[in-house]
Design a protein around this motif. Sequence first.
Motif, short mmCIF file in Angstrom:
data_model
loop_
_atom_site.label_atom_id
_atom_site.label_comp_id
_atom_site.label_asym_id
_atom_site.label_seq_id
_atom_site.Cartn_x
_atom_site.Cartn_y
_atom_site.Cartn_z
N THR A 184 -4.02 -7.37 -9.83
CA THR A 184 -3.07 -6.25 -9.77
C THR A 184 -1.68 -6.79 -9.44
N THR A 185 -0.69 -6.33 -10.20
CA THR A 185 0.68 -6.80 -9.96
C THR A 185 1.43 -5.82 -9.05
N CYS A 186 2.52 -6.31 -8.50
CA CYS A 186 3.39 -5.46 -7.69
C CYS A 186 3.91 -4.29 -8.51
N GLN A 187 4.21 -4.55 -9.77
CA GLN A 187 4.72 -3.48 -10.63
C GLN A 187 3.71 -2.35 -10.74
N GLU A 188 2.44 -2.67 -10.88
CA GLU A 188 1.41 -1.64 -10.99
C GLU A 188 1.30 -0.84 -9.70
N VAL A 189 1.40 -1.52 -8.56
CA VAL A 189 1.34 -0.84 -7.27
C VAL A 189 2.55 0.07 -7.09
N VAL A 190 3.72 -0.43 -7.43
CA VAL A 190 4.96 0.35 -7.31
C VAL A 190 4.88 1.60 -8.19
N ILE A 191 4.42 1.46 -9.41
CA ILE A 191 4.34 2.61 -10.32
C ILE A 191 3.36 3.64 -9.77
N ALA A 192 2.21 3.18 -9.30
CA ALA A 192 1.22 4.11 -8.76
C ALA A 192 1.78 4.88 -7.56
N LEU A 193 2.48 4.18 -6.67
CA LEU A 193 3.05 4.84 -5.49
C LEU A 193 4.16 5.80 -5.88
N ALA A 194 5.04 5.41 -6.78
CA ALA A 194 6.13 6.28 -7.21
C ALA A 194 5.59 7.54 -7.86
N GLN A 195 4.54 7.40 -8.66
CA GLN A 195 3.92 8.57 -9.28
C GLN A 195 3.27 9.46 -8.21
N ALA A 196 2.64 8.84 -7.23
CA ALA A 196 1.95 9.61 -6.19
C ALA A 196 2.93 10.42 -5.34
N ILE A 197 4.11 9.87 -5.08
CA ILE A 197 5.08 10.60 -4.27
C ILE A 197 5.97 11.48 -5.13
N GLY A 198 5.83 11.37 -6.44
CA GLY A 198 6.57 12.25 -7.35
C GLY A 198 8.04 11.96 -7.45
N ARG A 199 8.42 10.71 -7.31
CA ARG A 199 9.84 10.35 -7.39
C ARG A 199 10.07 9.30 -8.46
N THR A 200 11.21 9.43 -9.11
CA THR A 200 11.61 8.40 -10.06
C THR A 200 12.61 7.50 -9.37
N GLY A 201 12.92 6.40 -9.99
CA GLY A 201 13.89 5.48 -9.43
C GLY A 201 13.44 4.05 -9.63
N ARG A 202 14.20 3.16 -9.07
CA ARG A 202 13.88 1.74 -9.12
C ARG A 202 13.36 1.34 -7.75
N TYR A 203 12.21 0.69 -7.73
CA TYR A 203 11.55 0.32 -6.49
C TYR A 203 11.14 -1.14 -6.48
N THR A 204 10.94 -1.66 -5.30
CA THR A 204 10.40 -2.99 -5.11
C THR A 204 9.48 -2.97 -3.90
N LEU A 205 8.54 -3.91 -3.88
CA LEU A 205 7.70 -4.07 -2.70
C LEU A 205 8.31 -5.16 -1.84
N VAL A 206 8.39 -4.88 -0.56
CA VAL A 206 8.93 -5.84 0.40
C VAL A 206 7.80 -6.24 1.34
N GLU A 207 7.63 -7.54 1.49
CA GLU A 207 6.65 -8.10 2.40
C GLU A 207 7.37 -8.40 3.71
N GLN A 208 6.88 -7.82 4.80
CA GLN A 208 7.59 -7.97 6.07
C GLN A 208 6.64 -8.52 7.14
N TRP A 209 7.11 -9.53 7.85
CA TRP A 209 6.38 -10.11 8.98
C TRP A 209 7.40 -10.44 10.05
N ARG A 210 7.25 -9.76 11.17
CA ARG A 210 8.22 -9.90 12.27
C ARG A 210 9.63 -9.67 11.76
N ASP A 211 10.52 -10.66 11.88
CA ASP A 211 11.90 -10.50 11.42
C ASP A 211 12.12 -11.04 10.02
#
Length: 114
Positions: free
Chosen positions: A21-48
């Motif tokens: 599964t790619t980040c693009q597929e995850v982003v599309i699924a989430l954007a569809q689920a929240i019902g919003r259009t736009g440009r999105y990215t996944l950010v990986e965060q650990w501490r700072d």
Amino acid sequence: MELKVWVDGVQRVVCGVTEATTCQEVVIALAQAIGRTGRYTLVEQWRDSERHLAPHESPVASINTWGQYAGDVQLILHRTGPSLTERPPSEGPPLRGPERGLHRQSLPPLFLSF
């Protein structure tokens, strides 16, 4: 497997995610689920530390590289801007690329389970 992603301060779970599964597929699924259009990215965060994941990257593989710290890593859906059709009129007409968004409508239903 399930992938936990923070969206607007709320943790969402994307089911059916594999190493393929790619980040693009995850982003599309989430954007569809929240019902919003736009440009999105996944950010990986650990501490700072933050890193924007590329659309073709596997979020599962990326998290697995953290080893014992993988459980402390958070994925965050970040909106980077409006979609091409949401641009304000002052910026001119929407840009039309060659069939750019058509593949986004063909996600397998397993990505829409929240």
